[in-house]
Every structure is written in C-alpha cells, then in structure tokens.
Write a protein that holds these residues in place. Structure first.
Motif, PDB file in Angstrom:
ATOM      1  N   ARG A  92       0.773  -1.144   0.139  1.00 16.52           N
ATOM      2  CA  ARG A  92       0.059  -0.030   0.099  1.00 16.52           C
ATOM      3  C   ARG A  92       1.095   1.228  -0.042  1.00 16.52           C
ATOM      4  O   ARG A  92       1.959   1.203   0.324  1.00 16.52           O
ATOM      5  N   ASN A 131       0.059  -8.174   1.597  1.00 19.70           N
ATOM      6  CA  ASN A 131      -1.143  -7.844   2.175  1.00 19.70           C
ATOM      7  C   ASN A 131      -2.317  -7.780   1.427  1.00 19.70           C
ATOM      8  O   ASN A 131      -2.350  -7.663   0.003  1.00 19.70           O
ATOM      9  N   LEU A 158       5.300  -9.329  12.853  1.00 17.82           N
ATOM     10  CA  LEU A 158       5.788  -8.055  12.932  1.00 17.82           C
ATOM     11  C   LEU A 158       5.019  -7.149  14.005  1.00 17.82           C
ATOM     12  O   LEU A 158       5.860  -6.577  14.608  1.00 17.82           O
ATOM     13  N   ILE A 231       5.333   3.921   6.837  1.00 19.80           N
ATOM     14  CA  ILE A 231       5.160   4.352   5.295  1.00 19.80           C
ATOM     15  C   ILE A 231       5.434   5.936   5.109  1.00 19.80           C
ATOM     16  O   ILE A 231       5.796   6.709   4.308  1.00 19.80           O
ATOM     17  N   SER A 238       7.376  -0.921   5.556  1.00 16.03           N
ATOM     18  CA  SER A 238       8.454  -1.720   6.096  1.00 16.03           C
ATOM     19  C   SER A 238       9.113  -3.113   5.335  1.00 16.03           C
ATOM     20  O   SER A 238       8.202  -3.708   4.647  1.00 16.03           O
TER      21      SER A 238
END
Ligand SMILES: NC(=O)c1ccc[n+]([C@@H]2O[C@H](COP(=O)([O-])OP(=O)(O)OC[C@H]3O[C@@H](n4cnc5c(N)ncnc54)[C@H](O)[C@@H]3O)[C@@H](O)[C@H]2O)c1
Ligand SMILES: O=C(O)C[C@H](O)C(=O)O
Length: 327
Positions: A92, A131, A158, A231, A238
């Motif tokens: 994203r 994702n 994470l 971001i 990341s």
C-alpha cells in the motif's frame, strides 16, 4: 550436514525479498547446519531485477546455499518445497488501508494456492506476508484443498515484535525479557495488541506499567498504526523489519517457541476464544516439534472481548468480499 531444504520466496525481487533471501541463505532461519535451495518467484517484468539479486547471492559465497532457481511460474517455484514464503504482492501507499489491496492482490493467491496444492511437500509450512495477509492466506488455503489448513499461516509477527518493543521501551527493560505478548486478529489497524498476559522477570507487564491510559491511548494505537507511520516516514512500507519477522515466524514454527513463552501467528480459526471457524486470525500459539497449538484458557476481559470481536468482524467483511476467489 543435513540434506538441503527447499524454500520458496515469492516477490523475491522486491523490497522485502531483498532483505529476506540473504538472511535465509546465511542460515538465520533454518540454522547454521541446514543447507537451503532457494526457489525464487517473481513476475516476468521483475525477472531482470531478480537476476541481479541472484548475482549478489552468488557473490556472498554462502556455505549453506545449495542452489538457486528463479522462475515466473508458481508451479516451478513451489515444487517439492518445505517452506513457502508468499511475499509477492503490491504494497500500500500513503493514505491506503491494507484491505484496499484486496482487489489488486487477492487473485495472486488463487494460482499460488493451486500450485502449492499440486507440488509442495505435504508438510509444507506456508507463510503469507503479502497484504492483506490474513485474507490472502485464506484465499491460498481455500485453493489448496489437498493440503491441511494447518499448513497455512499469515504474518502477525511484525505486530508482535512491535508490541514487545513498545513495552520494553516503556519499562526500560531489555526486549528479550518480555514474554507472552499477544496480537489478536487481523494484520490491520483493527488488530488488538494485548499486553494483559505479558510478563517480564516473573511480574505482570500490566502491573508494572500501571497506566491503563497509556495502554489504551498509546500502546494499542502505536502498534496498530506502526506500518502507516513507517510508510509516512520512508515513503515505502516496512521491509527489513517485515523480513526479520518472517524469519522469526518460520524459525519458531520449525524449531519451537522458547520455554515459558508464545508468539502470535495468523492461523485458521477453530472456535477458540469465541472466534468462529472460517478466518485466518492472529492467536497466541506455542510451537513444538514442527506444529503449533493455541494457548488455552487465558482469561479475557470484557474490553479485550470487544476488541477481539471487532477485528474478527473486519476479517469476515474481507472474506465476504472475496468469496468468488475461493476454490
Ligand atoms: N504482513 C506483514 O506484516 C507485512 C509487512 C510488510 C509488508 N507486507 C506486504 O508485503 C508485500 C510485499 O512488500 P514489498 O515491500 O516487498 O513490495 P515490493 O513492491 O517492493 O515487492 C513486491 C514484489 O512482488 C512481486 N510480485 C507482484 N505480483 C507478483 C506475483 N503475482 N507473483 C510473484 N511476485 C509478484 C513484484 O514484482 C515485486 O518484485 C506487500 O503486499 C506489503 O504490503 C506485509
Ligand atoms: O503497513 C503496511 O502496509 C506494510 C506492513 O503491513 C506493515 O505493517 O508495516
């Protein structure tokens, strides 16, 4: 020396791939006496970049690297693999939620699920990182009917590591001393980082913190929104920390979690803790002898129950929006 294990990494030409494959080849994931064969998948446009990554892998002269195959064909990538790390997907950008990626990324996991079903070892350990990871993992799993649901997992590690780090900083204690953290639910801003069961040096973290306002107004949102903050800062999502978490996830699944501790993994829900079957949900798990089980019998407060149900409902919405992608 053991015989080599085959590790597939998808999206290997991307940012996470660039941090991940060198560490796998160095033995950080499967141990310093375990040779590996890397089976690297990317899309045709990214193969030139991937060839550069392969050159660098060769130039490291890793003693444990027993072979490298690159391909744009999932069936080739997943043939006979022991471990499959599904990273390849669009990240994203600023202002997006991870579920906004479902449209672009969901379909990737149909073919990859089918290819795993067809060619992977029956005891393959699959980790979905791309994702929205939980729902992509569900799509892959539903397209791999001959594998067991327990072969599939999605990455909550994470978030788990971020939560450990927040608590260590708050208490001024080494991160290695913090145990029994949990991140429940979805890898999204609705996840529920839960420190109620966490301990340090035999004390309850919640008692030492002794500051419910910090937990609600700082800790929980900080962990939920950390990906967004990265971001904003980097202009990119990341990568090194995600690769590190992926290594932690597989290493613990293979070798077991440490004594008196557990980790958070996205796994098929089985009704535990009031989360019905049918989603990939972050649970606290103990890994042992190559398998895992959900930590049983934790006492759950009303506050926690509400947060756990909210993140579940989001997963149901995601699932309902991609039902057409299930096999
Ligand atoms: N679950 C987590 O905790 C977590 C953490 C960080 C990033 N991510 C996600 O991981 C994914 C990868 O992130 P990145 O920063 O490496 O992105 P990136 O854009 O740098 O790399 C993605 C790579 O995937 C490849 N790819 C795209 N479609 C593919 C397909 N069908 N098959 C194989 N490869 C394909 C691209 O060519 C590219 O090389 C993103 O979806 C990101 O949001 C998840
Ligand atoms: O936030 C993102 O989109 C990337 C990743 O999922 C993260 O948590 O850092």
């Amino acid at each position: 020396m053991n015989s080599p294990m085959r590790v597939a990494v998808t999206g290997a030409a991307g940012q996470i791939g660039y941090s991940l494959v060198f560490r796998i080849a160095a033995g950080d994931m499967l141990g310093k006496d375990q040779p590996v064969i890397l089976q690297l998948l990317d899309i045709p446009q990214s193969l030139p970049t991937l060839k550069g990554v392969v050159m660098e892998l060769e130039d490291c002269a890793f003693p444990l690297l027993a072979g490298i195959n690159i391909t744009d064909n999932p069936e080739t990538a997943f043939r006979d693999v022991n471990i499959a790390m599904l990273v390849g997907a669009r990240p994203r950008g600023k202002g997006m939620e991870r579920k906004d990626l479902l449209e672009a990324n969901g379909a990737i996991f149909i073919d990859q699920g089918r290819a795993l079903d067809e060619g992977a070892r029956r005891d393959v350990k699959v980790l979905i990182v791309g994702n929205p990871a939980n729902t992509n993992a569900l799509i892959a799993m539903r397209n791999a009917p001959s594998l067991m649901p327990g072969n599939f997992s999605s990455m909550m590690r994470l978030d788990h590591n971020r939560a450990l780090s927040q608590v260590a900083a708050k208490l001024g204690r080494p991160v290695a001393g913090i145990r029994k953290m949990i991140v429940w639910g979805n890898h999204s801003s609705k996840q529920y980082p839960d420190l109620n069961h966490a301990e340090v040096g035999g004390d309850k973290v919640a008692r030492l913190v002794n500051d419910p306002a910090w937990v609600e107004d700082h800790f929980i949102p900080a962990v939920q929104n950390r990906g967004t903050e990265v971001i904003e800062a980097r202009g990119l999502s990341s990568a090194a920390s995600a690769a590190n978490a992926a290594i932690d996830h597989i290493r613990d699944w293979v070798f077991g979690t440490r004594e008196n501790d557990w980790v958070s993994m996205g796994i098929p829900s089985d009704g535990s803790y009031g989360i019905p079957e049918g989603v990939m949900y972050g649970f606290p798990v103990v890994c042992k002898e190559g398998g895992y089980h959900i930590v049983p019998d934790l006492e759950i407060s009303e506050f926690s129950k509400e947060k756990m149900q909210a993140t579940y409902r989001e997963l149901v919405d995601e699932r309902d929006s991609v039902k057409h992608l299930f096999g």
